[in-house]
Scaffold this active site. Structure first.
Site, PDB file in Angstrom:
ATOM      1  N   ASP A  70       0.786  -1.060  -0.047  1.00  0.00           N
ATOM      2  CA  ASP A  70      -0.051  -0.032  -0.110  1.00  0.00           C
ATOM      3  C   ASP A  70       0.827   1.120   0.002  1.00  0.00           C
ATOM      4  OD1 ASP A  70      -2.946   0.978   0.883  1.00  0.00           O
ATOM      5  OD2 ASP A  70      -1.445   2.214   1.621  1.00  0.00           O
TER       6      ASP A  70
ATOM      7  N   HIS B 117      -5.103  14.763  -8.302  1.00  0.00           N
ATOM      8  CA  HIS B 117      -5.283  13.394  -8.685  1.00  0.00           C
ATOM      9  C   HIS B 117      -4.655  13.121 -10.227  1.00  0.00           C
ATOM     10  CE1 HIS B 117      -8.381  12.251  -5.855  1.00  0.00           C
ATOM     11  NE2 HIS B 117      -8.901  13.321  -5.830  1.00  0.00           N
TER      12      HIS B 117
ATOM     13  N   ASP C 147      -2.434   9.725 -10.186  1.00  0.00           N
ATOM     14  CA  ASP C 147      -2.580   8.791 -11.432  1.00  0.00           C
ATOM     15  C   ASP C 147      -1.119   8.378 -11.811  1.00  0.00           C
ATOM     16  OD1 ASP C 147      -5.134   8.545 -10.842  1.00  0.00           O
ATOM     17  OD2 ASP C 147      -5.551   9.680 -12.772  1.00  0.00           O
TER      18      ASP C 147
ATOM     19  N   ARG D 139      10.104 -11.776 -11.389  1.00  0.00           N
ATOM     20  CA  ARG D 139      10.190 -12.399 -12.470  1.00  0.00           C
ATOM     21  C   ARG D 139       9.276 -12.915 -13.468  1.00  0.00           C
ATOM     22  NH1 ARG D 139      11.078 -17.883  -9.413  1.00  0.00           N
ATOM     23  NH2 ARG D 139       8.946 -16.943  -8.522  1.00  0.00           N
TER      24      ARG D 139
ATOM     25  N   GLU E 271      -4.824   2.503  -4.152  1.00  0.00           N
ATOM     26  CA  GLU E 271      -3.428   2.353  -3.995  1.00  0.00           C
ATOM     27  C   GLU E 271      -2.607   1.355  -3.428  1.00  0.00           C
ATOM     28  OE1 GLU E 271      -4.961   4.291   0.017  1.00  0.00           O
ATOM     29  OE2 GLU E 271      -5.625   4.153  -2.311  1.00  0.00           O
TER      30      GLU E 271
END
Length: 636
Positions: free
Chosen positions: A511, A524, A528, A543, A554
């Site tokens: 988070d 915002h 983004d 991998r 988020e």
């Protein structure tokens, strides 16, 4: 499908009728007793007469009148008289709305929708179902809403709107999984198999239908069992397993003959005729198609009637009966005009142009063929635009904007135009070949091969388009990594094979720290960009066999596969450090830059007994990381 709709209709009528009776204990129940007596009559004429007599009584109150209208609607429905059933269902809608009875109005609207569906008035059926759904959503009965969502999905499938159908099936399934019965869960699985058939994914449909058949055998659901058998015939036919399909088809036909169920019998006969045509047996094809047409016309089964006309025309063509084949196609034209089905009319034009060419009328054939080309292009363009609009309706507008920015939308349009030109070229080439072979008196079998080639081309194009749509639906529009829907399916698949993944699979939940404060401070758009950058860093540091998902606003999830815990932990720590080192400025964070808090856990079957428990372990570690000051990884 008809049997399933009958079951739903009878269930809602009986449930609704009971509710009407018990709501008011002061009502004279003699009317209900008379209705019950009438419904026990085996003579259909006498039953109808008694119900209509009761309906005309002046002493009948509103609730009793609704009960009578429901009973009469069901009577006509079971007689396959959909026009009269529709009239009485509409009367019930008006009566319920005038008296402010929302549940009764919803039930009556659903009956109206079913009648329009069976009459092939699909757009009207969908609009009516949607109106009924608005009533059901106020009754706090989720199963009623789920059943109607299932009906709406079936209607969208009928008009080849696969995106909308899938969306409504998913909504219904979510409700059934939480509130539904065993039968509800079997039925939605069965309907999903029907969607796979329509998409041409026969192998998927066969697997699901075999599961449905076993489950319905366990609960002795005979009517549902033979519905599944009938659909399995279609799936086997698409998969070119003709011997199995024929054997099962005869079993289905025998069952519906014994039951005198002409609606489903007509469909089974049509499927059999198509099977015999595919195995080059035109005489049997013709016999089954003619019987299917007769029954379909009696019970107003428009889809089967049109399909049988097409199959009959192929058989007549194969038998050298060109005049009869042309007359059959024109009969189909007249019927389709009453249904306003422009797409099937266009298909008829293509078939008729070939028949005219075979009859030695090249000028008429070319004129009709040119119209066929124009209509086909129009349909292709409309279908392409429809698919784009469905993306927007399903919150994929951002994905479309990105495709446009990257010129991929233009590439799709060019590809569509290229495919149409290839199809046009192929059709023109085939027309020249047919004209040349006509000069040499080619056999009817070669004409049949040409027609089937065109069908295969269109089927292949549809499969490709749907494959692209499915792939796009698994990607998050902003970050271009896998989305929550993809995660839900992958984690379920992992759990289904959990024994092989024991102690080799690890889940990280991460988070972004103080992200709300970041959005408040920088806006915002900047938020983004930060999300996109974090996703890029994570993706570049795992991998190929590991997968990243955008789990929430988020939040991100990584599934590490086929590795030990030490590797997963060290990779996770490296990712957190990389995020901090890219130094995305964050003045409202105690670290002054964007950082991640994360928790990681291992799939250990001795400790984890469900998917939810696995996710919860990782989530708990995430919260520990936040409580300990953030910008760190917590693990067992």
């Amino acid at each position: 499908m008809k049997t399933y709709l009958v079951f739903l209709l009878l269930f809602f009528i009986s449930w609704h009728s009971y509710a009407l009776i018990v709501e008011d204990s002061t009502v004279d129940h003699s009317i209900e007793k008379n209705i019950a007596s009438a419904l026990l009559l085996t003579n259909a004429t006498q039953k109808k007469a008694q119900l209509l007599t009761l309906l005309n009584k002046q002493t009948v109150n509103v609730k009793q009148r609704l009960l009578l209208l429901d009973s009469i609607t069901t009577h006509y429905y079971l007689q396959s008289n959909f026009n009269d059933a529709l009239l009485f269902a509409q009367q019930a809608v008006t009566l319920a709305q005038d008296n402010y009875l929302p549940l009764a109005a919803a039930n009556a609207l659903k009956s109206v929708g079913i009648m329009h569906y069976l009459k092939a008035d699909i757009d009207i059926a969908i609009d009516t179902y949607q109106e009924a759904l608005s009533y059901y959503n106020t009754t706090a009965n989720p199963i009623l809403s789920a059943n109607l969502l299932n009906n709406i999905a079936l209607a969208y499938s009928k008009k080849n709107d696969w995106v909308a159908a899938l969306e409504h099936f998913k909504m219904a399934d979510a409700i059934y999984q939480e509130h539904g019965s065993t039968m509800d869960k079997i039925d939605v699985k069965y309907n999903m198999a029907g969607l796979y058939i329509n998409l041409g994914l026969a192998s998927n449909a066969i697997d699901i239908l075999n599961e449905v058949i076993k489950e319905r055998q366990l609960i002795n659901d005979e009517s549902g069992l033979f519905m599944a058998y009938a659909d399995l015939v279609v799936a086997l036919k698409i998969n070119e397993q003709y011997a199995q399909a024929m054997s099962l088809s005869e079993k289905v036909i025998t069952h519906y003959r014994a039951k005198k169920d002409n609606y489903n019998l007509s469909s089974a006969l049509h499927n059999a005729s198509d099977l015999y045509m595919k195995t080059l047996q035109p005489i049997k094809t013709k016999a089954y198609a003619l019987e299917a047409m007769t029954l379909a016309k009696q019970v107003n089964h428009n889809d089967t009637y049109i399909g049988s006309l097409h199959t009959l025309s192929k058989a007549q063509l194969a038998l050298g009966e060109l005049d009869l084949a042309l007359a059959t196609i024109r009969t189909s034209d007249e019927h389709l005009k009453t249904l306003k089905n422009e797409n099937l009319l266009t298909v008829n034009d293509g078939i008729e142009s070939l028949l005219l060419m075979a009859q030695g009328e090249p000028l008429k054939a070319i004129a009709l063929y040119q119209q066929f080309i124009v209509d086909t292009k129009k349909y292709n363009n409309e279908n392409f635009n429809s698919q784009l609009s469905k993306f927007e309706a399903n919150k994929l507008k951002q994905e479309l904007l990105n495709l446009k920015d990257q010129k991929q939308l233009n590439a799709l349009a060019r590809e569509n135009d290229r495919q149409f030109k290839n199809t046009l070229f192929t059709l023109m080439l085939c027309t020249i070949i047919i004209a040349f072979l006509l000069h040499r008196k080619i056999k009817d079998k070669q004409v049949k091969v040409f027609l089937e080639q065109q069908i295969n081309i269109q089927t292949s194009e549809l499969k490709k388009a749907n494959k692209k749509l499915l792939a796009i639906s698994y990607i998050d529009g902003l970050t271009k990594v896998n989305n929550r829907r993809c995660f839900d399916e992958d984690i379920q698949s992992l759990w289904n094979n959990k024994e092989s993944s024991n102690n080799l699979c690890h889940m990280l939940i991460a988070d972004i720290d103080y992200f709300k404060a970041y959005n408040d401070a920088y806006g915002h758009v900047a938020g983004d960009k930060a999300l996109t950058k974090v996703a890029e860093v994570i993706k570049s540091n795992i991998r190929r066999e590991d997968k990243i998902y955008r789990y929430g606003g988020e939040e991100f999830v990584i599934l590490f596969s086929n590795c030990n815990a030490e590797l997963a932990i060290s990779t996770s720590q490296r990712i957190l450090k990389k995020i901090e080192n890219i130094e995305i400025k964050h003045a409202n964070s105690s670290y002054n830059v964007i950082t991640l808090s994360a928790g990681i856990c291992t799939l250990n079957l001795s400790e984890v007994h469900s998917i939810e428990a696995f996710i919860e372990q990782a989530d708990d570690k995430l919260y520990q990381a936040k409580e300990r000051g953030r910008n760190q990884l917590c693990y067992l």
